[in-house]
Scaffold this motif. Structure first.
Motif, PDB file in Angstrom:
ATOM      1  N   ARG A  87       0.846  -1.190   0.000  1.00 16.83           N
ATOM      2  CA  ARG A  87       0.000   0.000   0.000  1.00 16.83           C
ATOM      3  C   ARG A  87       0.888   1.249   0.000  1.00 16.83           C
ATOM      4  NH1 ARG A  87      -2.198   3.122   3.938  1.00 16.83           N
ATOM      5  NH2 ARG A  87      -1.206   1.976   5.623  1.00 16.83           N
ATOM      6  N   ASP A  88       0.471   2.280  -0.697  1.00 20.43           N
ATOM      7  CA  ASP A  88       1.194   3.546  -0.685  1.00 20.43           C
ATOM      8  C   ASP A  88       0.980   4.195   0.677  1.00 20.43           C
ATOM      9  OD1 ASP A  88       2.364   6.007  -1.098  1.00 20.43           O
ATOM     10  OD2 ASP A  88       1.304   6.417  -2.964  1.00 20.43           O
ATOM     11  N   LEU A  89       2.050   4.396   1.421  1.00 26.78           N
ATOM     12  CA  LEU A  89       1.969   4.907   2.786  1.00 26.78           C
ATOM     13  C   LEU A  89       2.001   6.432   2.857  1.00 26.78           C
ATOM     14  CD1 LEU A  89       4.482   2.348   4.339  1.00 26.78           C
ATOM     15  CD2 LEU A  89       1.980   2.209   4.282  1.00 26.78           C
ATOM     16  N   TYR A  90       2.021   7.091   1.716  1.00 26.35           N
ATOM     17  CA  TYR A  90       2.139   8.550   1.720  1.00 26.35           C
ATOM     18  C   TYR A  90       1.012   9.224   2.497  1.00 26.35           C
ATOM     19  CZ  TYR A  90       2.423  13.375   0.214  1.00 26.35           C
ATOM     20  OH  TYR A  90       2.490  14.735   0.198  1.00 26.35           O
ATOM     21  N   GLU A  91      -0.213   8.793   2.293  1.00 26.30           N
ATOM     22  CA  GLU A  91      -1.332   9.430   2.998  1.00 26.30           C
ATOM     23  C   GLU A  91      -1.187   9.306   4.523  1.00 26.30           C
ATOM     24  OE1 GLU A  91      -3.591  11.477   1.723  1.00 26.30           O
ATOM     25  OE2 GLU A  91      -2.565  11.162  -0.181  1.00 26.30           O
ATOM     26  N   ASP A  92      -0.604   8.222   4.974  1.00 25.92           N
ATOM     27  CA  ASP A  92      -0.389   8.021   6.417  1.00 25.92           C
ATOM     28  C   ASP A  92       0.535   9.083   6.992  1.00 25.92           C
ATOM     29  OD1 ASP A  92      -1.870   5.755   5.969  1.00 25.92           O
ATOM     30  OD2 ASP A  92      -0.259   4.354   6.450  1.00 25.92           O
ATOM     31  N   ILE A  93       1.549   9.457   6.237  1.00 28.10           N
ATOM     32  CA  ILE A  93       2.542  10.405   6.760  1.00 28.10           C
ATOM     33  C   ILE A  93       2.215  11.847   6.393  1.00 28.10           C
ATOM     34  CG2 ILE A  93       4.386   8.700   6.796  1.00 28.10           C
ATOM     35  CD1 ILE A  93       5.425  10.419   4.264  1.00 28.10           C
ATOM     36  N   ALA A  94       1.491  12.074   5.319  1.00 26.87           N
ATOM     37  CA  ALA A  94       1.211  13.428   4.863  1.00 26.87           C
ATOM     38  C   ALA A  94       0.190  14.135   5.752  1.00 26.87           C
ATOM     39  CB  ALA A  94       0.707  13.405   3.415  1.00 26.87           C
TER      40      ALA A  94
END
Length: 96
Positions: A87-94
């Motif tokens: 899964r692309d984890l970008y949304e979790d950190i952004a």
């Protein structure tokens, strides 16, 4: 999240890039928007699939060097262990 080592890819089991940064959200955004020329832009590596946080820059740099020396299958196993669906984890950190 002070200092981080991270892995970017273009798709599950795809091309991998290992990097480190002192601002993970900003750096991943740069990869995603292809803002900086280089390997990740050339290969379309826009998906954050793995990261680790460290208290010091030296610890992150040391871990980055270690991960870069790993065989590809070891990197894939590490991703599979922590992010089995890639899964692309970008949304979790952004936003968090």
């Amino acid at each position: 999240m002070p200092f981080c080592v991270y892995i970017m890819t273009n798709r599950p089991q795809g091309t991998l890039y290992v990097g480190y940064t002192d601002n993970l959200a900003r750096r991943v955004w740069e990869h995603r928007t292809k803002a900086i020329p280089g390997f990740t832009r050339d290969h379309g590596l826009t998906r954050l699939v793995y990261y680790e946080a460290f208290d010091t820059r030296d610890a992150a740099k040391q871990r980055e060097r270690r991960l870069k020396s790993w065989l590809r299958r070891w990197k894939i196993e590490a991703i599979d262990h922590l992010n089995p669906h890639w899964r692309d984890l970008y949304e979790d950190i952004a936003h968090g």
